[in-house]
Design a protein around this motif. Structure first.
Motif, PDB file in Angstrom:
ATOM      1  N   VAL A 104      72.314  84.629  87.956  1.00 48.93           N
ATOM      2  CA  VAL A 104      71.620  84.192  86.739  1.00 48.93           C
ATOM      3  C   VAL A 104      70.299  83.502  87.088  1.00 48.93           C
ATOM      4  N   CYS A 105      70.303  82.658  88.120  1.00 45.83           N
ATOM      5  CA  CYS A 105      69.061  81.984  88.527  1.00 45.83           C
ATOM      6  C   CYS A 105      68.019  82.997  89.004  1.00 45.83           C
ATOM      7  N   LEU A 106      68.456  83.951  89.820  1.00 44.51           N
ATOM      8  CA  LEU A 106      67.526  84.971  90.295  1.00 44.51           C
ATOM      9  C   LEU A 106      67.019  85.839  89.147  1.00 44.51           C
ATOM     10  N   ALA A 107      67.882  86.118  88.168  1.00 44.84           N
ATOM     11  CA  ALA A 107      67.457  86.906  87.009  1.00 44.84           C
ATOM     12  C   ALA A 107      66.385  86.161  86.218  1.00 44.84           C
ATOM     13  N   TYR A 108      66.539  84.856  86.066  1.00 47.96           N
ATOM     14  CA  TYR A 108      65.529  84.064  85.349  1.00 47.96           C
ATOM     15  C   TYR A 108      64.185  84.124  86.063  1.00 47.96           C
ATOM     16  N   ILE A 109      64.200  83.953  87.374  1.00 54.80           N
ATOM     17  CA  ILE A 109      62.954  84.006  88.145  1.00 54.80           C
ATOM     18  C   ILE A 109      62.348  85.408  88.095  1.00 54.80           C
ATOM     19  N   LEU A 110      63.187  86.436  88.198  1.00 50.15           N
ATOM     20  CA  LEU A 110      62.698  87.813  88.119  1.00 50.15           C
ATOM     21  C   LEU A 110      62.087  88.103  86.753  1.00 50.15           C
ATOM     22  N   GLY A 111      62.681  87.549  85.696  1.00 51.81           N
ATOM     23  CA  GLY A 111      62.116  87.719  84.360  1.00 51.81           C
ATOM     24  C   GLY A 111      60.732  87.106  84.241  1.00 51.81           C
ATOM     25  N   LEU A 112      60.520  85.947  84.864  1.00 49.09           N
ATOM     26  CA  LEU A 112      59.183  85.338  84.849  1.00 49.09           C
ATOM     27  C   LEU A 112      58.188  86.174  85.654  1.00 49.09           C
ATOM     28  N   ILE A 113      58.648  86.716  86.773  1.00 48.50           N
ATOM     29  CA  ILE A 113      57.756  87.554  87.584  1.00 48.50           C
ATOM     30  C   ILE A 113      57.371  88.825  86.838  1.00 48.50           C
ATOM     31  N   SER A 114      58.260  89.329  85.994  1.00 50.41           N
ATOM     32  CA  SER A 114      57.969  90.565  85.264  1.00 50.41           C
ATOM     33  C   SER A 114      56.801  90.419  84.305  1.00 50.41           C
ATOM     34  N   THR A 115      56.391  89.191  84.002  1.00 53.31           N
ATOM     35  CA  THR A 115      55.255  88.994  83.096  1.00 53.31           C
ATOM     36  C   THR A 115      53.936  89.383  83.740  1.00 53.31           C
TER      37      THR A 115
END
Length: 870
Positions: free
Chosen positions: A9-20
């Motif tokens: 979940v933590c990695l998914a949150y960071i990956l979601g921010l990077i996707s911007t």
């Protein structure tokens, strides 16, 4: 929620921010989450079944195996076997990533309806409008390179001043933050949270006009500001008198609003520390000790010292980082070792909060403070600390507080360096176990941190410092002394300033030594190597290599341990599953590593690092070499003074003019670094009155010039002697040639002829196109020059934007006219349009790049058609 689910979940949150980073990133990450939630659990189940079957077959073929043990007791769990099989976990992870991208968009600063930037017309200010802006200072004033003071201002009211009477015409409520610069003396005694009124000119930041230049507009947008104010003076007495009256009338406001021009308690403590450290030391030693102890936000370090540290690879030494946090925490724990764990925790947390406040809440310090808090909490609960998990939690918490930090370079470098220290330091220390631990750590720590931050630095700056690791190893003892001594003197100065001054004075010689090391290595030839623009794919490839070395090295180490155990078992006459695998390789029925879905290439640990280094060099060098070898490009840079032209052909570079020192620092050098240029083959000074200005000397400090051609026209008196510069060119194995009228210079396939040295007039044949550079002339001089017949028709006319006569234009007959100016003469523009000549000017279009295949390309967008007529 178990540990694996939390990590996902933590990695998914960071990956979601990077996707911007891409416009469609949020929808792409959502689609990826759905696909993973559907497909991955089934794949993981199949992997588990296949792994169990293979293990059972291996045990059946092991004839001497007499004891049956559970599978998990004998088989090493791979990464895939630890992943959760539940679909809801992956679905939640995909949803978290999508919501992270939405959260980033919500938190991204946008100008409000009454933002002060809305007062500026969409096309910018056609004339200077003087305003008075009232607001609250929200940062400590800082010194800029131009010698002005800069701070951020939260605006409240704006008044436009009538130029004739000087009275207030409009008193309008506004919002938003301003980037304010004022004369240095105007900001003396100014502190954060003071209410002031600034008189100056509003302006909107523009996107970079030159390739590789600093994007000031994006920088302000990240800080939540969309306009700047070039201030002239600060009126703080009247504003604070009004504030004092308001305090009397409203006791509630009196509790929150600061009194007069007084610093806050934190600012007062910071000043107390800095003054105690500077009282007995000179500049720059005193500011350097303050910067090492509290970060560069606490003290203004001279820019020449900053540049030396950056070029030498010691930029981290003058920035607040985890080093200060770890030292403070170690000191607190040492002083409270006889206390209870609860008291140790309380003192440690208090020290962390104080240090973060003193250093200005920088991302690197906040990261270290969170990890320090986690360590203290584990100590309180008597639990073991997992550094990787602690780093991930700290990153997630900080990005929840401020998701915009995902694109903050300081945040990125801090976490990458810490990750490198966590995962790379232990194996390197094991390799150097023959050395004393203290000496081994001096060697290992710079290597571990540098390896993980180097790809990002290449991507952002396109430059690598070959001496950085060596410099950090040499400077490590001095940095250790200055860091420990600086923190102790800061603590003493906070309690009793004279004691802090005495302790800081003991650090004078270590500070001088560190400055000498930085200046020496920053001046060495080749102290920075430009590699050209690094793409996102190259960045991903480099970090994939680093992860392969990390994971591959661990795999090789595990295999080595198994082989050692197998040898011991053979001596004892025992066998196990691993023995059978190595016993019968000839049958080919069992392939090593078949139970794993993804396996790393099998190399000896001795070969992994050399292969990775060779691959990394290939990833960087080969694309840059291919581009340089096949490139033919002419770039006219957007400069405010002397026109500057760069010609790139087959790896060779010709530079026509340099501009002043600031032009070289902020325009020429960033462009050459982005293009991967490490030397100038040909340098031509066409303007006699500017030929050897400060810009050429600044350029020569960073890049060697192999051949320098100088306009030999009579020099202006302010220019001085050329002999010093000629000696500097020759000292770097360069050759100096004077240019006379009608002199011709061959620059590869490009030819340059100095038609007139006085004006000057330069004819350039590049890519089968004729360029004509015309200097400033009066209309009468233009008519005389056209009458001489020395001007030949040219496809491209390059001039200063001032008036051109019809006689000169009819003699040249240009197809394209380019002005190195913010504006062009209206009558000249009308004549050019009447003759259907395409017009460019750098003030509107930014830098221009021309290639034979694509024609002209502008850096900035404009309303006119940019298709080349050539």
């Amino acid at each position: 929620m178990n540990q694996a689910t939390g990590v996902i979940v933590c990695l998914a949150y960071i990956l979601g921010l990077i996707s911007t980073a891409v416009p469609w990133g949020r929808y792409g990450i959502l689609a990826l989450g759905i696909a993973v939630a559907i497909a991955l659990p089934n794949l993981l189940r199949k992997f588990t079944k296949n792994s169990v079957k293979v293990t059972k077959k291996r045990r059946r073929r092991q004839k001497e195996n007499a004891i049956e043990e559970p599978l998990d007791a004998r088989e090493e769990l791979s990464l895939l076997s630890r992943l959760p099989r539940a679909k809801w976990v992956w679905a939640v992870a995909g949803l978290v990533a999508f919501l992270a991208s939405v959260y980033f968009a919500v938190r991204s600063p946008q100008p409000a309806i009454n933002d002060i930037s809305k007062l500026i017309p969409a096309g910018g200010n056609t004339q200077e409008v003087v305003v008075t802006v009232r607001g609250r200072v929200v940062s400590t004033p800082r010194l800029t390179r131009s010698g002005r003071s800069q701070f951020w201002l939260a605006t409240d009211l704006v008044s436009e001043i009538n130029g004739g009477e000087g009275g207030v015409v409009v008193n309008r409520p506004v919002s938003g933050k301003l980037y304010v610069t004022v004369p240095l003396l105007q900001a003396t005694g100014l502190y954060a949270d003071n209410t002031i009124a600034v008189v100056g000119s509003l302006y909107k930041p523009q996107p970079p006009s030159n390739p590789g230049a600093f994007d000031f507009q994006a920088y302000l947008a990240r800080e939540g500001a969309f306009a700047g104010l070039k201030g002239r003076q600060i009126d703080w007495r009247r504003e604070n008198a009004i504030a004092d009256v308001n305090r009397v009338n409203n006791q509630a406001d009196a509790f929150w609003e600061p009194s007069a021009m007084r610093p806050s308690p934190i600012q007062a403590m910071r000043q107390r520390i800095v003054r105690s450290q500077l009282s007995q030391l000179n500049v720059p030693e005193g500011p350097l000790i303050g910067a090492i102890a509290l970060g560069k936000q606490a003290v203004d370090l001279p820019y020449n010292i900053r540049d030396s540290f950056v070029q030498a690879g010691l930029a981290h030494a003058i920035a607040a980082s985890g080093t200060q946090v770890s030292m403070v925490l170690a000191l607190v724990l040492a002083l409270t070792r006889h206390f209870s764990k609860q008291l140790q925790f309380s003192f440690g947390v208090g020290a962390l909060f104080l240090l973060v406040a003193l250093t200005g809440f920088e991302a690197s310090v906040c990261r270290a403070a969170l990890m320090g808090f986690g360590t203290l909490f584990a100590l309180l609960l008597n639990r073991q600390v997992k550094p990787l998990g602690l780093l991930l939690i700290a990153a997630t918490i900080l990005l929840l507080v401020n998701p915009l930090w995902i694109w903050d370079l300081g945040f990125q470098l801090s976490f990458l360096a810490t990750l490198g220290l966590i995962v790379t330091t232990p194996p390197l220390m094991a390799k150097l176990d023959w050395m004393p631990p203290a000496i081994a750590s001096i060697v290992v720590v710079p290597i571990a941190a540098s390896v993980w931050v180097l790809p990002l630095l290449l991507y952002v700056f396109s430059v690598v410092s070959p001496y950085s690791i060596l410099v950090n190893i040499i400077a490590a003892p001095l940095l250790w002394i200055l860091s420990i001594g600086g923190m102790i003197s800061a603590l003493a100065g906070l309690i009793f300033p004279p004691a802090g001054s005495v302790l800081a004075q003991l650090l004078d010689y270590p500070a001088k030594g560190l400055i000498a090391i930085a200046e020496y290595f920053s001046q060495l030839p080749g102290n920075s190597v430009a590699v050209g623009q690094v793409s996102v794919f190259q960045l991903i490839a480099l970090y994939s290599l680093i992860c392969w070395v990390w994971l591959g090295g661990r795999s090789s180490a595990t295999s080595s341990v198994r082989d050692l155990k197998d040898g011991r078992n053979k001596e004892q006459g025992t066998t196990n599953n691993e023995q059978v695998r190595w016993k019968k390789p000839s049958k080919g029925r069992e392939k090593k590593g078949k139970s794993r879905v993804i396996t790393l290439p099998v190399f000896s640990s001795a070969w992994i690092l050399p292969l990775a280094v060779a691959a990394a060099m290939g990833i960087i060098v080969l694309p840059a070499w291919h581009v340089q070898a096949s490139l033919f490009q002419v770039t006219l840079l957007a400069t405010s003074g002397e026109p500057v032209l760069v010609i790139q052909e087959g790896g060779k570079v010709a530079l026509i003019n340099s501009g002043d020192e600031n032009t070289v620092r902020f325009t020429v050098l960033p462009f050459l670094q982005q293009q991967g240029v490490n030397s100038v083959n040909f340098a031509i000074a066409t303007h006699g009155h500017l030929g050897l200005s400060g810009g050429w000397g600044k350029l020569l400090e960073r890049l060697p010039i192999k051949t320098f051609y100088d306009n030999n026209a009579p020099k202006q008196i302010h220019r001085g002697s050329n002999q010093e510069f000629i000696t500097a060119v020759q000292s770097r194995q360069g050759v100096y040639f004077p240019l006379e009228t009608n002199s011709t210079v061959d620059l590869g396939s490009t030819r340059l002829q100095l038609v007139n040295a006085e004006i000057p007039v330069v004819e350039l044949l590049a890519g089968n196109r004729t360029w004509l550079l015309v200097g400033d002339m009066t209309p009468e001089a233009q008519k005389k020059l056209a009458a001489t017949g020395t001007l030949k028709p040219a496809q491209v006319l390059w001039w200063s934007g001032k008036t051109l006569t019809a006689e000169l234009l009819s003699a040249v007959e240009p197809k394209v006219a380019i002005a190195s100016a913010n504006e062009i003469d209206p009558e000249t523009a009308a004549q050019l349009r009447q003759s259907k000549t395409q017009i460019f000017w750098t003030g509107r279009d930014g830098a221009l790049q021309w290639t034979p295949s694509a024609g002209f390309k502008t850096t900035l967008e404009s309303e006119e058609n940019q298709t080349s007529f050539l």
